[in-house]
Design an enzyme around this catalytic site. Structure first.
Site, mmCIF file in Angstrom:
data_model
loop_
_atom_site.group_PDB
_atom_site.id
_atom_site.type_symbol
_atom_site.label_atom_id
_atom_site.label_comp_id
_atom_site.label_asym_id
_atom_site.label_seq_id
_atom_site.Cartn_x
_atom_site.Cartn_y
_atom_site.Cartn_z
ATOM 1 N N GLN A 98 99.920 106.027 -4.643
ATOM 2 C CA GLN A 98 98.448 105.496 -4.586
ATOM 3 C C GLN A 98 97.766 106.050 -5.538
ATOM 4 O O GLN A 98 97.940 107.255 -5.915
ATOM 5 C CB GLN A 98 97.873 105.913 -3.235
ATOM 6 C CG GLN A 98 96.512 105.526 -3.059
ATOM 7 C CD GLN A 98 95.694 105.877 -2.056
ATOM 8 O OE1 GLN A 98 95.461 107.121 -1.991
ATOM 9 N NE2 GLN A 98 95.398 104.825 -1.146
ATOM 10 N N TYR A 180 85.602 105.713 -3.680
ATOM 11 C CA TYR A 180 85.836 105.987 -5.024
ATOM 12 C C TYR A 180 85.644 105.052 -6.061
ATOM 13 O O TYR A 180 85.006 104.180 -5.839
ATOM 14 C CB TYR A 180 87.595 106.555 -4.851
ATOM 15 C CG TYR A 180 88.035 107.467 -4.001
ATOM 16 C CD1 TYR A 180 87.212 108.589 -3.836
ATOM 17 C CD2 TYR A 180 88.774 107.336 -3.046
ATOM 18 C CE1 TYR A 180 87.393 109.782 -2.954
ATOM 19 C CE2 TYR A 180 89.169 108.528 -1.934
ATOM 20 C CZ TYR A 180 88.324 109.453 -1.981
ATOM 21 O OH TYR A 180 88.576 110.463 -1.283
ATOM 22 N N GLY A 329 98.787 107.883 10.011
ATOM 23 C CA GLY A 329 98.638 108.871 9.011
ATOM 24 C C GLY A 329 98.828 110.089 9.804
ATOM 25 O O GLY A 329 100.084 110.881 9.332
ATOM 26 N N ARG A 330 98.042 110.442 10.477
ATOM 27 C CA ARG A 330 98.115 112.038 11.065
ATOM 28 C C ARG A 330 99.458 112.302 11.829
ATOM 29 O O ARG A 330 100.183 113.331 11.745
ATOM 30 C CB ARG A 330 96.949 112.342 11.978
ATOM 31 C CG ARG A 330 95.841 112.808 11.163
ATOM 32 C CD ARG A 330 94.596 112.785 11.908
ATOM 33 N NE ARG A 330 94.092 111.255 12.103
ATOM 34 C CZ ARG A 330 93.155 110.787 12.615
ATOM 35 N NH1 ARG A 330 92.111 111.526 13.099
ATOM 36 N NH2 ARG A 330 92.703 109.560 12.783
HETATM 37 C C1 LIG Z 1 95.034 114.819 5.450
HETATM 38 C C2 LIG Z 1 94.878 113.331 5.146
HETATM 39 C C3 LIG Z 1 94.551 112.982 3.901
HETATM 40 C C4 LIG Z 1 94.342 111.737 3.672
HETATM 41 N N1 LIG Z 1 94.365 111.298 2.497
HETATM 42 C C5 LIG Z 1 94.422 109.814 1.975
HETATM 43 C C6 LIG Z 1 94.385 109.421 0.662
HETATM 44 O O1 LIG Z 1 94.638 110.162 -0.208
HETATM 45 N N2 LIG Z 1 94.331 108.012 0.302
HETATM 46 C C7 LIG Z 1 94.099 107.298 1.300
HETATM 47 O O2 LIG Z 1 93.906 106.057 0.919
HETATM 48 N N3 LIG Z 1 93.834 107.552 2.676
HETATM 49 C C8 LIG Z 1 94.162 108.875 3.052
HETATM 50 N N4 LIG Z 1 93.725 109.163 4.442
HETATM 51 C C9 LIG Z 1 93.759 108.280 5.350
HETATM 52 C C10 LIG Z 1 95.208 107.904 5.759
HETATM 53 O O3 LIG Z 1 96.089 107.114 4.775
HETATM 54 C C11 LIG Z 1 94.829 106.713 7.057
HETATM 55 O O4 LIG Z 1 94.447 105.714 6.768
HETATM 56 C C12 LIG Z 1 94.097 107.819 8.177
HETATM 57 O O5 LIG Z 1 94.443 108.913 8.420
HETATM 58 C C13 LIG Z 1 94.189 106.634 9.403
HETATM 59 O O6 LIG Z 1 95.290 106.927 10.031
HETATM 60 P P1 LIG Z 1 95.504 107.647 11.239
HETATM 61 O O7 LIG Z 1 94.663 107.493 12.369
HETATM 62 O O8 LIG Z 1 96.898 107.291 11.716
HETATM 63 O O9 LIG Z 1 95.484 109.180 10.812
HETATM 64 C C14 LIG Z 1 94.234 110.760 4.640
HETATM 65 C C15 LIG Z 1 94.511 111.075 5.954
HETATM 66 C C16 LIG Z 1 94.653 112.117 6.482
HETATM 67 C C17 LIG Z 1 94.807 112.606 7.577
#
Ligand SMILES: Cc1cc2nc3c(=O)[nH]c(=O)nc-3n(C[C@H](O)[C@H](O)[C@H](O)COP(=O)(O)O)c2cc1C
Length: 383
Positions: A98, A180, A329-330
């Site tokens: 990414q 961003y 994600g998480r």
């Molecule tokens: C610790 C953390 C860091 C993240 N960093 C990014 C990132 O660098 N780029 C991005 O597009 N999304 C980032 N996200 C968003 C995740 O890619 C994802 O879309 C978001 O957590 C929703 O999914 P979830 O509900 O399953 O956690 C981040 C999420 C978490 C939890």
């Protein structure tokens, strides 16, 4: 009806399932943005994902909003990433980088004192985690890019893409979401330019389209370049007033570019992630019209959904043909074998978000697989 555990043909790339490890910034690189060996372990542990998308990675130092996040600007960074892609491929996985330029989002204490750059002199009204200082107001001193400098930034994305390819990635996701730099150019509030990069919705889409074009040229195949967007989400201080008009143009151009995919993020997930009580994160009405209907209807290619998904929600969305691939994600932070756990209905390990950013392997590489958990404690119930 496709199951989320069925293979998916992402153009010439065969994904063994439709579950995607979402991009997650974890701040495990060196202060100079060199990826570290523990990152190779982390991504390789998660190689059974249909696709891994790395944490946001900067194409130039000015684009490093957060501390200890990796870059892909130097040979040293490229070599370190090559060890990571090798580790994932050795385990049979697929991994996209990414590419994230944070623009006006950031703080000099996070990027070695480099002045942030922006489309216009409009600071983000938002807070950010700064090294050692916790949550602070974002920097207000911005360098406004001249037209020539905008083209130079676009060039840097291209150079970084060439490095990503040389490092062995399977493709690139452009981070066009979350407030961003590309998102700043899209916004009529953050972008007050009067040159070819601002002034009308069409011109405001130009930066993102030129960057994507450059990434495609560098890679030599549009089917390996995806993009993530977050229409109308007011995260990192972004405000958009001409959302429908702007994103209609953008999605039409994405179709023309014949990209790998379009990914989007829900406001709900950003709200729970940001840790900030910001009631303004999204315009609810636009949100409801946008991702599942607007994007799907207007964009003809592969769509990736993300945000607070569970196995059931993802399968429902697949059944209703709302999206093709599903980001977790998480859940991926604390379940390296997430695909196997969901496939077998094994319980998930909850994530400890206190260990979300920074630090070493603790809370990063020490989450066990279900089979390891069972071996350590055979009395554990199976489901
Ligand atoms: C610790 C953390 C860091 C993240 N960093 C990014 C990132 O660098 N780029 C991005 O597009 N999304 C980032 N996200 C968003 C995740 O890619 C994802 O879309 C978001 O957590 C929703 O999914 P979830 O509900 O399953 O956690 C981040 C999420 C978490 C939890």
């Amino acid at each position: 009806m496709p199951s989320i555990f069925d293979p998916y043909q992402l153009h010439d790339l065969t994904l063994p399932n439709r579950i995607v490890m979402g991009p997650m910034t974890r701040a495990k690189a060196t202060p100079e943005g060199v990826p570290t060996p523990i990152m190779a372990t982390h991504y390789a542990q998660r190689a059974s994902a249909g696709l891994i998308i790395t944490e946001g990675t900067w194409p130039e130092r000015r684009g490093q909003g957060y501390f200890d996040i990796p870059g892909i600007e130097t040979q040293e960074q490229q070599d370190a990433w090559a060890s990571i892609t090798r580790a994932v491929h050795d385990k049979g996985g697929r991994i996209f980088l990414q590419m994230e330029h944070t623009g006006r989002v950031g703080h000099e204490v996070n990027n070695g004192g480099t002045t942030l750059c922006a489309a216009s002199d409009v600071p983000a009204d938002f807070k950010i985690f700064a090294r050692d200082d916790g949550l602070v107001q974002m920097t207000t001193e911005l360098h406004v890019l001249s037209t020539d400098e905008v083209w130079e930034v676009i060039d840097k994305y291209g150079k970084a893409a060439a490095r990503a390819k040389a490092a062995g990635f399977d493709g690139i996701e452009l981070h066009g979401a979350s407030g961003y730099l590309p998102h700043q150019f899209l916004s009529d509030d953050a972008n007050r330019r009067t040159d070819e990069f601002g002034g009308t919705p069409e011109k405001r889409t130009r930066f993102m389209i030129e960057v994507l074009t450059r990434l495609i040229e560098a890679w030599g195949d549009s089917h390996r370049i995806g993009v993530k967007i977050s229409p109308a989400i007011r995260y990192n201080g972004i405000v958009e007033n001409e959302v429908e008009e702007t994103y209609s143009i953008l999605l039409d151009k994405f179709n023309e570019l014949d990209l790998a995919y379009v990914a989007f993020q829900t406001p709900e997930s950003l709200r729970s992630l940001s840790g900030l009580s910001n009631d303004d994160l999204a315009d609810g009405e636009i949100w409801h019209r946008f991702p599942y209907e607007f994007i799907r209807e207007r964009y003809r290619g592969t769509v990736i959904a993300s945000g607070d998904l569970t196995k059931e929600l993802a399968q429902n969305a697949a059944d209703a043909d709302k999206a093709d691939l599903f980001v977790f994600g998480r859940a991926y932070m604390s379940n390296p074998d997430l695909v196997e756990r969901m496939r077998n209905d094994w319980p998930l390990t909850p994530v400890d978000m206190r260990r979300g950013y920074g630090g070493g392997e603790e809370g990063y590489n020490d989450y066990p697989t279900w089979e390891d958990q069972r071996a350590a404690d055979p009395s554990r119930p199976i489901g």
